[in-house]
Every structure is written in C-alpha cells, then in structure tokens.
Design a protein around this motif. Sequence first.
Motif, PDB file in Angstrom:
ATOM      1  N   UNK A  84       1.331   9.633  -5.984  1.00 29.08           N
ATOM      2  CA  UNK A  84       1.705  11.079  -5.432  1.00 29.08           C
ATOM      3  C   UNK A  84       3.054  11.450  -6.288  1.00 29.08           C
ATOM      4  N   UNK A  85       3.581  10.563  -7.065  1.00 30.81           N
ATOM      5  CA  UNK A  85       4.791  10.838  -7.891  1.00 30.81           C
ATOM      6  C   UNK A  85       4.822  12.111  -8.713  1.00 30.81           C
ATOM      7  N   UNK A  86       3.870  12.274  -9.149  1.00 34.59           N
ATOM      8  CA  UNK A  86       3.583  13.497 -10.040  1.00 34.59           C
ATOM      9  C   UNK A  86       2.408  14.415  -9.594  1.00 34.59           C
ATOM     10  N   UNK A  87       2.359  14.460  -8.483  1.00 35.32           N
ATOM     11  CA  UNK A  87       1.347  15.476  -7.536  1.00 35.32           C
ATOM     12  C   UNK A  87       2.421  16.217  -7.075  1.00 35.32           C
ATOM     13  N   UNK A  88       2.540  17.756  -7.436  1.00 38.76           N
ATOM     14  CA  UNK A  88       3.410  18.460  -6.567  1.00 38.76           C
ATOM     15  C   UNK A  88       2.768  19.397  -5.555  1.00 38.76           C
ATOM     16  N   UNK A  89       1.299  19.410  -5.253  1.00 33.09           N
ATOM     17  CA  UNK A  89       0.846  19.968  -4.321  1.00 33.09           C
ATOM     18  C   UNK A  89       0.555  19.006  -2.934  1.00 33.09           C
ATOM     19  N   UNK A  90       0.719  19.364  -1.772  1.00 32.85           N
ATOM     20  CA  UNK A  90       0.205  18.602  -0.762  1.00 32.85           C
ATOM     21  C   UNK A  90      -1.103  17.956  -0.724  1.00 32.85           C
ATOM     22  N   UNK A  92       0.891  -1.237  -0.045  1.00 32.94           N
ATOM     23  CA  UNK A  92      -0.115  -0.013   0.090  1.00 32.94           C
ATOM     24  C   UNK A  92       0.881   1.278  -0.014  1.00 32.94           C
ATOM     25  N   UNK A  93       1.956   1.433   0.606  1.00 37.86           N
ATOM     26  CA  UNK A  93       2.997   2.273   0.661  1.00 37.86           C
ATOM     27  C   UNK A  93       3.563   2.544  -0.856  1.00 37.86           C
ATOM     28  N   UNK A  94       3.681   1.483  -1.484  1.00 35.91           N
ATOM     29  CA  UNK A  94       4.273   1.638  -2.816  1.00 35.91           C
ATOM     30  C   UNK A  94       3.287   2.415  -3.791  1.00 35.91           C
ATOM     31  N   UNK A  95       1.857   2.060  -3.588  1.00 40.11           N
ATOM     32  CA  UNK A  95       0.768   2.434  -4.258  1.00 40.11           C
ATOM     33  C   UNK A  95       0.653   3.916  -3.887  1.00 40.11           C
TER      34      UNK A  95
END
Length: 451
Positions: free
Chosen positions: A51-57, A43-46
């Motif tokens: 979130x890899x290409x999400x630049x906002x919190x 689940x942590x990998x997921x």
Amino acid sequence: MPQVKIIAKNFMDMVASLPAIKLDMLYRNQFICEAILRSMPPLAKKYVLQMLYIDVPVTAKSLEEWVLADGSSKHKVAIDRLIQLRILEVIDRKKETSYKLNPTFQTNLRKHLIYGGILPREPMPSNVTVRLPTSEELDAYAHEQWECFLLQLISSGQAEKPTNFSSSMMRIFQRGLLCQREKEAPRLTESGFQFLLMDTNAQLWYIIREYISNSEEQGVDQADLIAFLLELSFHTTGEAYNMNTLTDDQRAMIKDLSDLGLVKLQQGRKDSWFIPTKLATNLSVSLTDSSSRKQGFVVVETNFRMYAYSSSKLHCEILRLFSRVEYQLPNLIVGAITKESLYNAFENGIAAEQIITFLQQNAHPRVAEKLPSVPENVTDQIRLWETDLNRVEMTPAHFYDDFPSRDVFEAASDLARVHCGLLWEDAKKMRMVVKAEIHMLMREQLRGQNK
C-alpha cells in the motif's frame, strides 16, 4: 524458551497507546518508521509495502484478496496490529470499509526506502578517539555488564561488581519479578523465574519497557525516549559517537544504558563518547521473532545428577533455584535435583513445567539431539513431586458449634452458603467450618440473633 507474553509484546503495545499527536511525531523520524516496520507480523509488513505507493483508500474486500483463504486468522492479526499502531486509518462508508496508510508514516517510509536516512550524529574520526575496543572486547563487556545487572536484580549480594543504578531504579526493574514478606529477604516470583529463562533480547525489552513506563515520573517524555532507543539501534556497533550531540535527557539515559551493557562510555582529553554494543544495535529486531536459541549447557542423568558446562555465575544462581549445587569448577557446575530443592522451588511459585522446559531448552548439544533430551524418569518425578505437594490445600477457617437452636444453626449455614464460605457442616450435631474471610459476617449475625 518460555516467554512472559507481556515482555515480548508490550513495547509495541506501549507505542500504540501513545496519543495520535505523539505517534505522528514519532513517524516523522524515518528510522523509527523502519523500526516499527521491522516489529510487525510478516503479513502486516506485506500490506504496508503493497500500500506504500497507493494514495487512494483500499477496500477491506480487496485487502482480503491479497491473502490465501487459509490465512484469514493471520489477516485479522495483521490488520488489528496496523490499526493499533495507527498505521492504517479506517474509513467507514455506508456500503463498505476501506483502509489507507497514515500519511506521515507513508511519506517518511517512502523517503527512507528511496534516499536512505542520515542519523543526527556521525561517528567520530579515529584520530580524535583513543583506542577503541575490538568487537570481542565489546561483546565481553556487554555480557559482563548484563550478567552483573541480572545478578544484582536477583540479589544485591550476588553481584561481584555492583551496578551504578540507584536503589529506586533497581526497585522499578525488580517490580513484578520479586516478592518480599515481612522480615524476609526478597524472593523471585513465578514471573521472575520466567524472566531469567528468556533470551537476552526479550529480557532487555522488559527492562526497557519498565524504564520507559516510569520515565514520566522523572519528567521525561515517553515518546522522546522511544524515539532515541529505536534510533540508537541504527548506529554502528563499535563506532564512537560524541556525547555532545545528545540532549540532557539523552545523556542521562546513555549513562543508565551503559550500566546495562548497551553502550560503553569512554573519556578523551577533550571529548567523551559512547560506543554501542550488539545489545543496542539489536534493539529493533522483530519482537515476534524469539526463536533464536542459545547453545545449551545442561546434562541431566537418570540418577538425577546434573552437570552444567558453564563458567557463568548467573547460570549457577539460576540452577540453584531448583537444584542442589554441590560444587563449581572453572567451567563446570555439578549438582543434583532433589525433592527438597524442588519443594523450595515450588514454594517460590516455580512450576514443574517451567523447570522441565528450562532443562530441555538448555540441554547440552551432546544430549539435545536425543529424544527425550531430559530423561523421562526425571521429568515424571518432578511432576509427581509437584502433585504430591499440592495434594493438600490449606484454607484459613473457623469452627462453630454449640448453637442455641436449630433455627440459628440453619440461618448461619445459609449465610455461609450465600457468601460461598461453607467448607464443612454436620447438620446432626449442628457443627460447621467456614472460611475465615466471612467470620465477621457470621459473628454479627449470631450476635444479633442472641439479642
């Protein structure tokens, strides 16, 4: 296989315990980012990949919506692990909590996924190296070196081919696995027996963890060793890599790793090189996945006879810990589980359940499919013998009588009770037995009252 929990988990806990500056230095290496990603719970990998290409919190509430309702416990484990590794940064605001990826980790993992990575060293050309070992020869070498190391770990007299580890390094590896009383030979502890039952990958992580933990005593940076080990796992098995591409610290480490069977060293006319084995290239296998099962080799009969179809001397020494080995043929070990052999095992801190689990997990394929794989009368008797041995508990104690008065007796009795040291008393005849650990307190009080 039974696990010593600290062995499977503590490597990543050790990575998480590094200062933030050193962690960021690790995350600058793209291969290390991938190795860390491999070690995470699913689940942590997921979460990391989403979130890899999400630049906002991302708010904590939004993150919870990415998992089904019945996965709340796994969600908490995944978030805790990501925070421990400082891959997730927590942003606390008045209204809600948000998370964002560590920018160094995020940037380098992106690069690795898009462009791939280039190792700091390339395999040497075949026209420079002498004949390299085949895959089968390399596997046999790694197996022989690792088994020899474990035999020396158990007892230096058992290894036919001693390793080159110094006595100080061997003591580091044996710490926690062996105990030694005065004028007695070292004996395996309960953790030591568990260590022998584990699969090779988990054993390897324990040894590597001890090696890294003690590196600072030798003046070597832990972060550098971790980086080199994780990077080594991305090399190609069987390829030759020039020793000249290594730093002085890495050369020293490669020599130690060759004793463990992780690499094979070869010398040419001008250059020398190291060849990674499968033990090295499997270093970054997920630590949470210890489900790999080796083929079993033990058959236990209802008459307590035991047949182990193995040519390994290590297997023979493990079986000798809790059974009477009668003779060993080239590919067969014959023995018996006896009351005396089990009592010796129990005295060494080996539990009945550990022995039973070992026999079940290593059952020969012919009997492994049966239920139960180990006869019930054998498992029940092993448990009964352990219970029988633990029926009487020995406690060092002192016996007191001939008290001058009842007041003195009652004061001494009260003192023993306060310190949880009263084992038995006869108030009528003014006699008592107390634990040896409070004898000095009792003596001081009695002397004071006599004065």
